[in-house]
Write a protein that holds these residues in place. Sequence first.
Motif, PDB file in Angstrom:
ATOM      1  N   UNK A 135       8.228   6.993   0.658  1.00 32.31           N
ATOM      2  CA  UNK A 135       7.696   8.035   1.652  1.00 32.31           C
ATOM      3  C   UNK A 135       6.750   9.039   0.990  1.00 32.31           C
ATOM      4  N   UNK A 136       7.176   9.333  -0.111  1.00 28.36           N
ATOM      5  CA  UNK A 136       6.219  10.315  -1.007  1.00 28.36           C
ATOM      6  C   UNK A 136       4.854   9.950  -1.150  1.00 28.36           C
ATOM      7  N   UNK A 137       4.916   8.520  -1.431  1.00 26.85           N
ATOM      8  CA  UNK A 137       3.570   7.761  -1.720  1.00 26.85           C
ATOM      9  C   UNK A 137       2.796   7.801  -0.526  1.00 26.85           C
ATOM     10  N   UNK A 138       3.392   7.405   0.660  1.00 32.49           N
ATOM     11  CA  UNK A 138       2.694   7.363   2.194  1.00 32.49           C
ATOM     12  C   UNK A 138       2.295   8.881   2.436  1.00 32.49           C
ATOM     13  N   UNK A 176     -10.375   4.808  12.159  1.00 31.53           N
ATOM     14  CA  UNK A 176      -9.253   5.021  13.236  1.00 31.53           C
ATOM     15  C   UNK A 176      -7.871   4.490  12.988  1.00 31.53           C
ATOM     16  N   UNK A 177      -8.135   3.108  13.109  1.00 30.34           N
ATOM     17  CA  UNK A 177      -7.006   2.118  13.012  1.00 30.34           C
ATOM     18  C   UNK A 177      -6.110   2.408  11.729  1.00 30.34           C
ATOM     19  N   UNK A 178      -6.718   2.646  10.557  1.00 30.87           N
ATOM     20  CA  UNK A 178      -6.094   2.894   9.198  1.00 30.87           C
ATOM     21  C   UNK A 178      -5.414   4.129   9.291  1.00 30.87           C
ATOM     22  N   UNK A 179      -5.998   5.396  10.087  1.00 27.52           N
ATOM     23  CA  UNK A 179      -5.321   6.409  10.287  1.00 27.52           C
ATOM     24  C   UNK A 179      -4.099   6.368  11.107  1.00 27.52           C
ATOM     25  N   UNK A 222      -2.485  12.633   2.647  1.00 31.33           N
ATOM     26  CA  UNK A 222      -3.233  13.787   2.225  1.00 31.33           C
ATOM     27  C   UNK A 222      -4.479  13.392   1.487  1.00 31.33           C
ATOM     28  N   UNK A 223      -4.532  12.625   0.576  1.00 29.54           N
ATOM     29  CA  UNK A 223      -5.461  12.125  -0.358  1.00 29.54           C
ATOM     30  C   UNK A 223      -6.745  11.069   0.449  1.00 29.54           C
ATOM     31  N   UNK A 224      -6.391  10.657   1.703  1.00 28.14           N
ATOM     32  CA  UNK A 224      -7.347   9.933   2.128  1.00 28.14           C
ATOM     33  C   UNK A 224      -7.890  10.489   3.462  1.00 28.14           C
TER      34      UNK A 224
END
Length: 93
Positions: A49-52, A65-68, A57-59
């Motif tokens: 979860x921390x990595x997600x 839009x689909x990736x977001x 934040x970093x991206x």
Amino acid sequence: MTQEKTETAPFDFNTFVVSLGRAAALHLGAPDESGQIQPIDLPLAQNSIDILQMLERKTQGNLSGDEERLLASVLSETTLLYRRKEKSLDPKG
């Protein structure tokens, strides 16, 4: 000695996000592909979860839009599953 190549789907951002969500779910007691359930490991689930969250934040501003939407969905679902599992394991209830 020859090695056989196995065909795999290309590894892209969406696959990475889904794999992190799947890892968290497995650490929270979801069955694996063979139906086996591993012991619950909240710290390892929290790590995924921390990595997600870091990816979110970093991206920010750099995803389609689909990736977001996928990242937000996997993060939300995984966090909710974590909270439910954490609460069910709390002896104070």
